[in-house]
Enzyme design. Structure first.
Site, PDB file in Angstrom:
ATOM      1  N   LYS A  84      -8.724   1.693  -1.833  1.00  0.00           N
ATOM      2  CA  LYS A  84      -8.294   1.304  -0.487  1.00  0.00           C
ATOM      3  C   LYS A  84      -8.428   2.470   0.490  1.00  0.00           C
ATOM      4  CE  LYS A  84      -5.248  -1.345   2.280  1.00  0.00           C
ATOM      5  NZ  LYS A  84      -3.947  -1.858   2.621  1.00  0.00           N
ATOM      6  N   LYS A 115     -33.433  11.187  15.941  1.00  0.00           N
ATOM      7  CA  LYS A 115     -33.919  11.309  17.325  1.00  0.00           C
ATOM      8  C   LYS A 115     -33.015  10.490  18.253  1.00  0.00           C
ATOM      9  CE  LYS A 115     -36.890   8.794  19.061  1.00  0.00           C
ATOM     10  NZ  LYS A 115     -37.994   7.831  19.134  1.00  0.00           N
ATOM     11  N   THR A 137       0.857  -1.178   0.000  1.00  0.00           N
ATOM     12  CA  THR A 137       0.000   0.000   0.000  1.00  0.00           C
ATOM     13  C   THR A 137       0.893   1.226   0.000  1.00  0.00           C
ATOM     14  OG1 THR A 137      -1.809  -1.067   1.138  1.00  0.00           O
ATOM     15  CG2 THR A 137      -1.736   1.317   1.264  1.00  0.00           C
TER      16      THR A 137
END
Lengths: 286, 286, 286, 286
Positions: D170, D238, D95
């Site tokens: 990625k 809510k 990476t």
């Protein structure tokens, strides 16, 4: 017109003093008695109860600590409501929630009285100097009848519409004040983490006026939906990127700047990048 | 001392005018020639290149649009570097990233020159009026030699340390300016969604000075780590809750206020709830 | 033990069906009568009122739409309270606010009854399949007596303490569910803005289990305050930086990622950068 | 086809093992030699350099720690580039940032080679089991030639477009993973501050699958821009309000939930309140 003042705490004491010093005929009451003394010395009368203040006065102002205190002084035995009858004016100058304000309004008007909510901007010093800003909402005739009293207590007073509007206006302003404070803290924290001279930072910020003129010009731009260029939005977004990148470098948490950057990006993606940075408003109004 | 000015754009033109009007002997150069004319009329000399400005001058100031323009004017043929020799001063008044600033510093000092980064606060009007604020960092002797020039261009000039510090200081200030702008937009957007009168909001904000005095007092508190009470932090956090609840009621997105509220909560959980709201700083400095 | 069920809406109908199908003796009541029919066909009795269900049953379960509906069915004429006497059990399976839950608890116990709040996780399908998760809090003996009923309706049921705890637990879980949904939306929006194939993104996310095992491991780490390394926090903060930088490139607003990044930075500044990314918990617990 | 593997660290070792175990003819190289030993025992050849791996192999896979390591192994003396010639395939499974990926792509293709960036999802265990997910982008013919190798290493492999797309995908996924982790931490911190049983919280979350099925259904809704109702957006907003109110009660900082709430409000103000909570996507895509 005879006026009354209920609640002589930090703020109320200064406001009541402004009223007596400007020549109004004044009746006062406070839960703890001794806080009335010096105002009585200046010429005010002291009542035995909140109800008696209202009975004696055409218009009664009230400044107490919080919603509970306001409810007590209005609804309890010997309270404001007992003195209200047709035409009487009651002006609540405390900052309370909208619901309390509306409950008091209903009770007062149900008895023929007139009501204004009138929270103020300013602190102790401004209350003494008579330079508060009064945000009022409710009965318009009462607002007119308050002119000489409001003039004594404030440098500016406005009528903003139906009961609830003044409270909401104060909330919207508090958003700004609370966020500016946090932004300053964030700016200082980043400077300190980076080893910069924080006293120089404050020196720069206080050399002349910076924020008030900036906000004045930007507010005008937003009101007119016309953004004359001082610094373009794309540049400010680039600057926020530098800010966050510097925070990254020093591992300084900058949650406000991070949220702010996202809104500049949003405004940019909506096509306002080449307009003035104040066009960030478009990211909100859409 | 003879001074030079490179770059006569929006800001540079005003600064150069301030220099000539205050009696400095000035040489100028600009990429597009005609912008020099009126300054030459006032008595300045015109150089044929950036290098020539530096050769002619003891100290050369430079104000260009962005980092690329600065690199061009410094490193290109006929650029600043060609004129630099021992003792020459070069003062970069553009706002550029720290890296560009450091590269120029290295190149200038490698040739015996002296360097200051000196980004400014202020816009066109302040450059014309000579009321900018100059944030400088780098060679201290050059800073001293700039005194009469800086006096002509600004109402305040500071030396903040090594090259890089002035850039970082400007980034830390931009955090504040960018966040105040966003906070104002958020405040106005909330007021408008609720149907309040936004021109009244601006009227209130501009009746007198509000933000500058507030920031001055709060900055002092943060510097001294001593928070004299004006409004307590618990109250401000309660007010932010009202802000967010009002945003909820009108489905108005308030990301800045939401981030701000989290920091007040953090400060509260650290035990600063009864101190002044400026103690939000403790949530950051920890 | 005889059991009762009040409220045969989307969720209640499935739960009541699970009870009758598992062999319980069941009495039912619903505001609109016809929803009872098919359950009566399966062998349940139909009562004429909520009170009658409680009178007929040892334990009565109740699933209605909101706090108001619960208050009506409990406090109104012919309501639950009329049937409560010593030893009777009442189990509220609606998700209501803590205050409503506590009011019902008080009223039931004041008449000698026993009370459990028991909100569920799961939707219509799980209610039919009997695979809900029941979060209960309140009377422990009643919890024990509910064992066979809870087994019929759920795959897991827990007792979490005093009344209020189950409601709070559900709120804490909703934080996670609501934030995961927003994070997914943000991830998809970024991918789409960048021109990536969003169906490939979903294909990747659904190839196998990703989030459930991740959360399981991380939760264990946080519980044990021990963070075995899978991906280090410094790396994840670097990745969030890439995320924000990509958002910047495409002018895509990423407020959740921006807030998340600030917390990783905070954890890093506290010295947890080399631990697992789940050590972001330290930034909160401090 | 002969394949090569460069970089036998935590991930690479598992991947290379999967290749050899599935019958591929494999040549390996690692900076520190001894990590090759057990793979050589399994039948792989050991090369003297990265260049030699490439020269020997039709396709070379590479898994190293970071961008710098990748640049070293590609561009240095004896590196990958020296072995690249017409038709050779190089697959970078690290990476790295988009820029590094593109630089390697250019260098490889300039010499006639083919390039894929192919970052993976999964950790050590998945690399050993051959159950990674491979996100690839770049040369499509190389992707096809990788089929048997990718099958050995992963349970799923995709081709996502031009070089850069896999890296961006990625990053978009990391947004989700990083935010889910922070949301879990925030949920746990709130539960703990309120005195709830955090191990029960994890017990609930891990009883069955919750997040993966939820994300699957929501992602489908976002892709189709059609939001079948599971829980309506108004309800979730809510619930986020209850979350923040609970954070307020315990002074627990919840910056992620606060940012998330603002986006639900935005979606609501755009008119999606009655649709499924997954319609928060509309607040982003606008």
């Amino acid at each position: 017109a005879r006026v009354g003042f209920i609640g002589l705490g930090t703020m109320g004491h200064g406001m009541a003093t402004s009223l007596i010093n400007s020549g109004h005929t004044l009746t006062v009451w406070n839960r703890t008695d001794d806080k009335c003394n010096d105002i009585v010395t200046l010429g005010a009368s002291k009542a035995a109860s909140a109800a008696e203040v209202v009975q004696t006065s055409d218009i009664t102002f009230c400044s107490v600590a919080d919603p509970e205190a306001l409810r007590d002084v209005v609804f309890n035995l010997g309270g404001v409501l007992e003195g209200i009858k047709s035409g009487k004016g009651f002006v609540s100058m405390s900052t309370v929630d909208a619901e309390t304000s509306k409950d008091v309004n209903e009770a007062v008007t149900a008895r023929g009285g007139r009501f204004l909510e009138a929270p103020v901007l300013g602190s102790k010093k401004q209350s003494i100097d008579g330079t508060l800003i009064i945000l009022s909402a409710g009965d318009k005739t009462l607002f007119q009848d308050c002119e000489s009293s409001f003039s004594a207590m404030s440098k500016k007073f406005l009528h903003l519409g139906n009961v609830g509007s003044a409270t909401q206006m104060k909330i919207a302003l508090n958003l700004l004040f609370g966020s500016v404070t946090a932004s300053l803290a964030e700016s200082m924290a980043l400077a300190e983490k980076a080893g910069l001279d924080c006293s120089a930072l404050m020196d720069i910020l206080t050399t002349g006026l910076i924020l008030d003129p900036m906000v004045k010009a930007q507010g005008k731009a937003m009101l007119n939906d016309d953004y004359p260029l001082t610094a373009c939005l794309n540049n400010m977004q680039k600057d926020m990127r530098l800010v966050l990148s510097m925070g990254d470098e020093y591992s300084q948490q900058l949650p406000v700047a991070a949220a702010v950057n996202e809104m500049y990006k949003k405004a940019k993606s909506l096509g306002h990048g080449d307009e003035d940075m104040s066009a960030i408003y478009k990211a909100y109004s859409q």
